[in-house]
Scaffold this motif. Structure first.
Motif, PDB file in Angstrom:
ATOM      1  N   UNK A   2       0.937  -1.101  -0.027  1.00 12.03           N
ATOM      2  CA  UNK A   2      -0.120   0.050   0.229  1.00 12.03           C
ATOM      3  C   UNK A   2       0.985   1.246  -0.116  1.00 12.03           C
ATOM      4  N   UNK A   3       0.619   2.166  -0.914  1.00 11.71           N
ATOM      5  CA  UNK A   3       1.434   3.362  -1.290  1.00 11.71           C
ATOM      6  C   UNK A   3       0.715   4.519  -0.876  1.00 11.71           C
ATOM      7  N   UNK A   4       1.359   5.538   0.212  1.00 12.25           N
ATOM      8  CA  UNK A   4       0.588   6.555   0.414  1.00 12.25           C
ATOM      9  C   UNK A   4       1.408   7.796   0.288  1.00 12.25           C
ATOM     10  N   UNK A   5       1.117   8.946  -0.243  1.00 10.17           N
ATOM     11  CA  UNK A   5       1.909  10.049  -0.408  1.00 10.17           C
ATOM     12  C   UNK A   5       1.562  11.060   0.307  1.00 10.17           C
ATOM     13  N   UNK A   6       2.509  11.813   1.186  1.00  6.68           N
ATOM     14  CA  UNK A   6       2.168  12.908   1.962  1.00  6.68           C
ATOM     15  C   UNK A   6       3.266  14.096   1.982  1.00  6.68           C
ATOM     16  N   UNK A   7       2.874  15.189   1.344  1.00  8.67           N
ATOM     17  CA  UNK A   7       4.070  16.037   1.380  1.00  8.67           C
ATOM     18  C   UNK A   7       5.036  15.458   0.545  1.00  8.67           C
ATOM     19  N   UNK A   8       6.254  15.390   1.157  1.00  7.92           N
ATOM     20  CA  UNK A   8       7.585  14.953   0.473  1.00  7.92           C
ATOM     21  C   UNK A   8       8.161  13.908   0.838  1.00  7.92           C
ATOM     22  N   UNK A   9       6.990  12.885   1.449  1.00  5.45           N
ATOM     23  CA  UNK A   9       7.399  11.639   1.739  1.00  5.45           C
ATOM     24  C   UNK A   9       6.269  10.555   1.305  1.00  5.45           C
ATOM     25  N   UNK A  10       6.882   9.234   0.817  1.00  2.00           N
ATOM     26  CA  UNK A  10       5.963   8.475   0.505  1.00  2.00           C
ATOM     27  C   UNK A  10       5.932   7.213   1.478  1.00  2.00           C
ATOM     28  N   UNK A  11       5.088   6.509   2.132  1.00  2.00           N
ATOM     29  CA  UNK A  11       4.966   5.784   2.830  1.00  2.00           C
ATOM     30  C   UNK A  11       4.481   4.127   2.370  1.00  2.00           C
ATOM     31  N   UNK A  12       5.205   3.402   2.270  1.00  2.00           N
ATOM     32  CA  UNK A  12       4.815   2.168   1.698  1.00  2.00           C
ATOM     33  C   UNK A  12       4.834   0.982   2.640  1.00  2.00           C
ATOM     34  N   UNK A  13       3.504   0.579   2.505  1.00  2.00           N
ATOM     35  CA  UNK A  13       3.299  -0.465   3.859  1.00  2.00           C
ATOM     36  C   UNK A  13       3.229  -2.035   3.095  1.00  2.00           C
ATOM     37  N   UNK A  14       3.909  -2.747   3.882  1.00  5.94           N
ATOM     38  CA  UNK A  14       4.118  -4.155   3.372  1.00  5.94           C
ATOM     39  C   UNK A  14       2.626  -4.913   3.854  1.00  5.94           C
TER      40      UNK A  14
END
Length: 110
Positions: A2-14
């Motif tokens: 699962x990929x979530x972009x917030x500002x200058x950061x991308x969070x990728x969840x396994x």
């Protein structure tokens, strides 16, 4: 994954619970993420070993050479075992805090 972009950061969840399969997917799609700070959330993988975490070291080094942060989130990991060049934290909130601090350091030229 699962990929979530917030500002200058991308969070990728396994979402599979397998850090090795997750690393493979992130590495395959790395060019899509290389311009942003990355948080790799490994919370679902309850069996994280030192060797499993060290597999992320080449990706971490590559990303940091591009002047971007890469933080691993692993709640059930012995952080004292990790090498100094890897950033591993227990929560997503802490990961965001680390990235903010590193962004400030880069802006100040440290």
């Amino acid at each position: 994954m699962k990929v979530e972009e917030k500002g200058h950061t991308i969070t990728i969840k396994d979402t599979q619970g397998s850090s090795s399969a997750f690393l493979e997917k992130v590495t395959e799609q790395y060019n899509s993420y290389k311009g942003k700070n990355l948080i790799l959330d490994l919370s679902l993988d309850g069996e994280l070993s030192l060797n499993g975490m060290l597999a992320f070291l080449p990706l971490s080094n590559k990303h940091r050479k591009g002047k971007k942060s890469l933080v691993l989130v692993a709640p059930n990991f012995d952080y004292d075992e990790a090498p100094d060049e890897m950033v591993i934290v227990p929560t997503l909130l802490e990961a965001h805090d680390i990235i903010e601090m590193e962004e400030i350091e880069r802006d100040l030229g440290f």
